[in-house]
Design a protein around this motif. Structure first.
Motif, PDB file in Angstrom:
ATOM      1  N   PHE A  32       0.828  -1.208   0.000  1.00  0.00           N
ATOM      2  CA  PHE A  32       0.000   0.000   0.000  1.00  0.00           C
ATOM      3  C   PHE A  32       0.864   1.261   0.000  1.00  0.00           C
ATOM      4  CE2 PHE A  32      -3.754  -2.528   0.901  1.00  0.00           C
ATOM      5  CZ  PHE A  32      -4.746  -1.796   0.278  1.00  0.00           C
ATOM      6  N   ILE A  33       1.907   1.283   0.795  1.00  0.00           N
ATOM      7  CA  ILE A  33       2.780   2.459   0.805  1.00  0.00           C
ATOM      8  C   ILE A  33       3.449   2.635  -0.559  1.00  0.00           C
ATOM      9  CG2 ILE A  33       4.931   3.405   1.743  1.00  0.00           C
ATOM     10  CD1 ILE A  33       4.037   2.330   4.483  1.00  0.00           C
ATOM     11  N   TRP A  34       3.987   1.566  -1.094  1.00  0.00           N
ATOM     12  CA  TRP A  34       4.694   1.632  -2.372  1.00  0.00           C
ATOM     13  C   TRP A  34       3.767   2.155  -3.472  1.00  0.00           C
ATOM     14  CZ3 TRP A  34       8.013  -3.115  -4.192  1.00  0.00           C
ATOM     15  CH2 TRP A  34       8.730  -2.777  -5.336  1.00  0.00           C
ATOM     16  N   PHE A  35       2.606   1.520  -3.629  1.00  0.00           N
ATOM     17  CA  PHE A  35       1.687   1.927  -4.684  1.00  0.00           C
ATOM     18  C   PHE A  35       1.088   3.306  -4.391  1.00  0.00           C
ATOM     19  CE2 PHE A  35       0.522  -2.571  -6.414  1.00  0.00           C
ATOM     20  CZ  PHE A  35       1.863  -2.826  -6.642  1.00  0.00           C
ATOM     21  N   GLY A  36       0.870   3.600  -3.120  1.00  0.00           N
ATOM     22  CA  GLY A  36       0.330   4.912  -2.746  1.00  0.00           C
ATOM     23  C   GLY A  36       1.298   6.035  -3.048  1.00  0.00           C
ATOM     24  N   VAL A  37       2.550   5.868  -2.667  1.00  0.00           N
ATOM     25  CA  VAL A  37       3.552   6.916  -2.902  1.00  0.00           C
ATOM     26  C   VAL A  37       3.731   7.160  -4.400  1.00  0.00           C
ATOM     27  CG1 VAL A  37       6.012   7.476  -2.669  1.00  0.00           C
ATOM     28  CG2 VAL A  37       4.730   6.666  -0.685  1.00  0.00           C
ATOM     29  N   LEU A  38       3.688   6.113  -5.211  1.00  0.00           N
ATOM     30  CA  LEU A  38       3.810   6.305  -6.668  1.00  0.00           C
ATOM     31  C   LEU A  38       2.735   7.245  -7.201  1.00  0.00           C
ATOM     32  CD1 LEU A  38       4.641   2.737  -8.063  1.00  0.00           C
ATOM     33  CD2 LEU A  38       6.157   4.722  -7.926  1.00  0.00           C
ATOM     34  N   LYS A  39       1.553   7.189  -6.607  1.00  0.00           N
ATOM     35  CA  LYS A  39       0.444   8.020  -7.082  1.00  0.00           C
ATOM     36  C   LYS A  39       0.634   9.506  -6.759  1.00  0.00           C
ATOM     37  CE  LYS A  39      -3.027   4.373  -7.125  1.00  0.00           C
ATOM     38  NZ  LYS A  39      -2.210   3.220  -6.735  1.00  0.00           N
ATOM     39  N   PHE A  40       1.540   9.846  -5.867  1.00  0.00           N
ATOM     40  CA  PHE A  40       1.837  11.260  -5.593  1.00  0.00           C
ATOM     41  C   PHE A  40       2.584  11.915  -6.760  1.00  0.00           C
ATOM     42  CE2 PHE A  40       1.392  10.175  -0.976  1.00  0.00           C
ATOM     43  CZ  PHE A  40       0.456  11.146  -0.655  1.00  0.00           C
ATOM     44  N   PHE A  41       3.173  11.107  -7.623  1.00  0.00           N
ATOM     45  CA  PHE A  41       3.990  11.611  -8.721  1.00  0.00           C
ATOM     46  C   PHE A  41       3.325  11.289 -10.053  1.00  0.00           C
ATOM     47  CE2 PHE A  41       6.680  10.532  -5.123  1.00  0.00           C
ATOM     48  CZ  PHE A  41       7.330  11.748  -4.903  1.00  0.00           C
ATOM     49  N   PRO A  42       2.860  12.302 -10.771  1.00  0.00           N
ATOM     50  CA  PRO A  42       2.156  12.069 -12.036  1.00  0.00           C
ATOM     51  C   PRO A  42       2.953  11.168 -12.987  1.00  0.00           C
ATOM     52  CG  PRO A  42       2.005  14.375 -11.422  1.00  0.00           C
ATOM     53  CD  PRO A  42       2.967  13.719 -10.450  1.00  0.00           C
ATOM     54  N   SER A  43       2.246  10.265 -13.607  1.00  0.00           N
ATOM     55  CA  SER A  43       2.750   9.337 -14.630  1.00  0.00           C
ATOM     56  C   SER A  43       3.634   8.212 -14.103  1.00  0.00           C
ATOM     57  CB  SER A  43       3.496  10.096 -15.726  1.00  0.00           C
ATOM     58  OG  SER A  43       2.646  11.039 -16.328  1.00  0.00           O
ATOM     59  N   LEU A  44       3.831   8.089 -12.792  1.00  0.00           N
ATOM     60  CA  LEU A  44       4.639   6.987 -12.270  1.00  0.00           C
ATOM     61  C   LEU A  44       3.810   5.742 -11.975  1.00  0.00           C
ATOM     62  CD1 LEU A  44       7.352   8.422  -9.843  1.00  0.00           C
ATOM     63  CD2 LEU A  44       7.585   7.616 -12.191  1.00  0.00           C
ATOM     64  N   SER A  45       2.556   5.913 -11.604  1.00  0.00           N
ATOM     65  CA  SER A  45       1.713   4.768 -11.269  1.00  0.00           C
ATOM     66  C   SER A  45       1.088   4.192 -12.534  1.00  0.00           C
ATOM     67  CB  SER A  45       0.602   5.171 -10.302  1.00  0.00           C
ATOM     68  OG  SER A  45      -0.309   4.106 -10.132  1.00  0.00           O
ATOM     69  N   PRO A  46       1.252   2.883 -12.755  1.00  0.00           N
ATOM     70  CA  PRO A  46       0.613   2.280 -13.921  1.00  0.00           C
ATOM     71  C   PRO A  46      -0.915   2.282 -13.821  1.00  0.00           C
ATOM     72  CG  PRO A  46       1.675   0.594 -12.588  1.00  0.00           C
ATOM     73  CD  PRO A  46       2.039   1.921 -11.990  1.00  0.00           C
ATOM     74  N   ALA A  47      -1.445   2.503 -12.634  1.00  0.00           N
ATOM     75  CA  ALA A  47      -2.897   2.495 -12.429  1.00  0.00           C
ATOM     76  C   ALA A  47      -3.493   3.900 -12.461  1.00  0.00           C
ATOM     77  CB  ALA A  47      -3.220   1.838 -11.091  1.00  0.00           C
ATOM     78  N   GLU A  48      -2.692   4.900 -12.774  1.00  0.00           N
ATOM     79  CA  GLU A  48      -3.134   6.292 -12.671  1.00  0.00           C
ATOM     80  C   GLU A  48      -4.379   6.583 -13.518  1.00  0.00           C
ATOM     81  OE1 GLU A  48      -1.388  10.767 -13.473  1.00  0.00           O
ATOM     82  OE2 GLU A  48      -0.006   9.108 -13.187  1.00  0.00           O
ATOM     83  N   THR A  49      -4.346   6.250 -14.778  1.00  0.00           N
ATOM     84  CA  THR A  49      -5.477   6.556 -15.656  1.00  0.00           C
ATOM     85  C   THR A  49      -6.721   5.795 -15.221  1.00  0.00           C
ATOM     86  OG1 THR A  49      -3.971   6.949 -17.491  1.00  0.00           O
ATOM     87  CG2 THR A  49      -6.272   6.561 -18.055  1.00  0.00           C
ATOM     88  N   LEU A  50      -6.567   4.515 -14.967  1.00  0.00           N
ATOM     89  CA  LEU A  50      -7.705   3.701 -14.542  1.00  0.00           C
ATOM     90  C   LEU A  50      -8.289   4.221 -13.233  1.00  0.00           C
ATOM     91  CD1 LEU A  50      -9.515   1.244 -15.015  1.00  0.00           C
ATOM     92  CD2 LEU A  50      -7.794  -0.131 -13.823  1.00  0.00           C
ATOM     93  N   ALA A  51      -7.422   4.550 -12.275  1.00  0.00           N
ATOM     94  CA  ALA A  51      -7.889   5.044 -10.977  1.00  0.00           C
ATOM     95  C   ALA A  51      -8.592   6.392 -11.121  1.00  0.00           C
ATOM     96  CB  ALA A  51      -6.726   5.155 -10.001  1.00  0.00           C
ATOM     97  N   SER A  52      -8.015   7.313 -11.868  1.00  0.00           N
ATOM     98  CA  SER A  52      -8.640   8.636 -11.993  1.00  0.00           C
ATOM     99  C   SER A  52      -9.947   8.549 -12.780  1.00  0.00           C
ATOM    100  CB  SER A  52      -7.673   9.650 -12.606  1.00  0.00           C
ATOM    101  OG  SER A  52      -7.285   9.261 -13.886  1.00  0.00           O
ATOM    102  N   ASP A  53     -10.005   7.701 -13.824  1.00  0.00           N
ATOM    103  CA  ASP A  53     -11.258   7.522 -14.567  1.00  0.00           C
ATOM    104  C   ASP A  53     -12.338   6.907 -13.679  1.00  0.00           C
ATOM    105  OD1 ASP A  53      -9.985   8.528 -16.793  1.00  0.00           O
ATOM    106  OD2 ASP A  53      -9.833   6.596 -17.835  1.00  0.00           O
TER     107      ASP A  53
END
Length: 155
Positions: A32-53
């Motif tokens: 959770f920390i690893w995946f959560g921290v990635l989301k603080f930085f745009p374009s680093l999380s592979p789930a960013e688009t899916l999560a924001s949509d």
């Protein structure tokens, strides 16, 4: 020889029972920390688009993608810290289960993105979502300990 193997098995089982829940909490917390921290930085999380949509759809567009990612990043990081420390574990597990409901929702909201052949052949995104069933089960096992429950090595 069988007696020695049996004793070794007993000791290993005791070690797993005495440390298993802690190790489960720490490992899920680190994820959770690893995946959560990635989301603080745009374009680093592979789930960013899916999560924001997903969040945009669930909130009827009231929470924009960038804001959604910051909220989700903080939420997941908080879950991770709660699991690792054991602090406010009931509340942490509530946040975990609410987050998991949101995480599983793209299976229904975006079946074309989650499956190449619905409902049997998940895409990579679908596999990413479906693996969260393990995290839900881990949360249930961890939750069984909040009132003092423990694993035992005895039948």
């Amino acid at each position: 020889m069988w007696k020695q193997l049996s004793e070794t098995d007993r000791r290993i089982t005791y070690w797993m029972a005495s440390r298993g829940i802690l190790l489960l909490r720490i490992s899920v917390g680190l994820i959770f920390i690893w995946f959560g921290v990635l989301k603080f930085f745009p374009s680093l999380s592979p789930a960013e688009t899916l999560a924001s949509d997903t969040i945009s759809l669930l909130t009827f567009g009231l929470i924009p993608g960038g804001t959604a990612m910051i909220i989700l990043a903080a939420w997941e990081t908080l879950i991770g810290l709660g699991l690792i420390t054991g602090f406010m574990l009931r509340e942490t597990l509530l946040l975990l289960f609410l987050q998991m409901a949101g995480t599983l929702s793209p299976l229904v909201l975006f079946p074309g993105l989650a499956f190449s052949v619905f409902p049997f052949v998940p895409t990579l995104e679908g596999q990413y979502i479906i693996k969260n069933l393990i995290i839900i089960s881990a949360g249930i096992v961890i939750g069984a300990t909040v009132r003092g429950g423990r694993l035992t090595n005895e039948p």
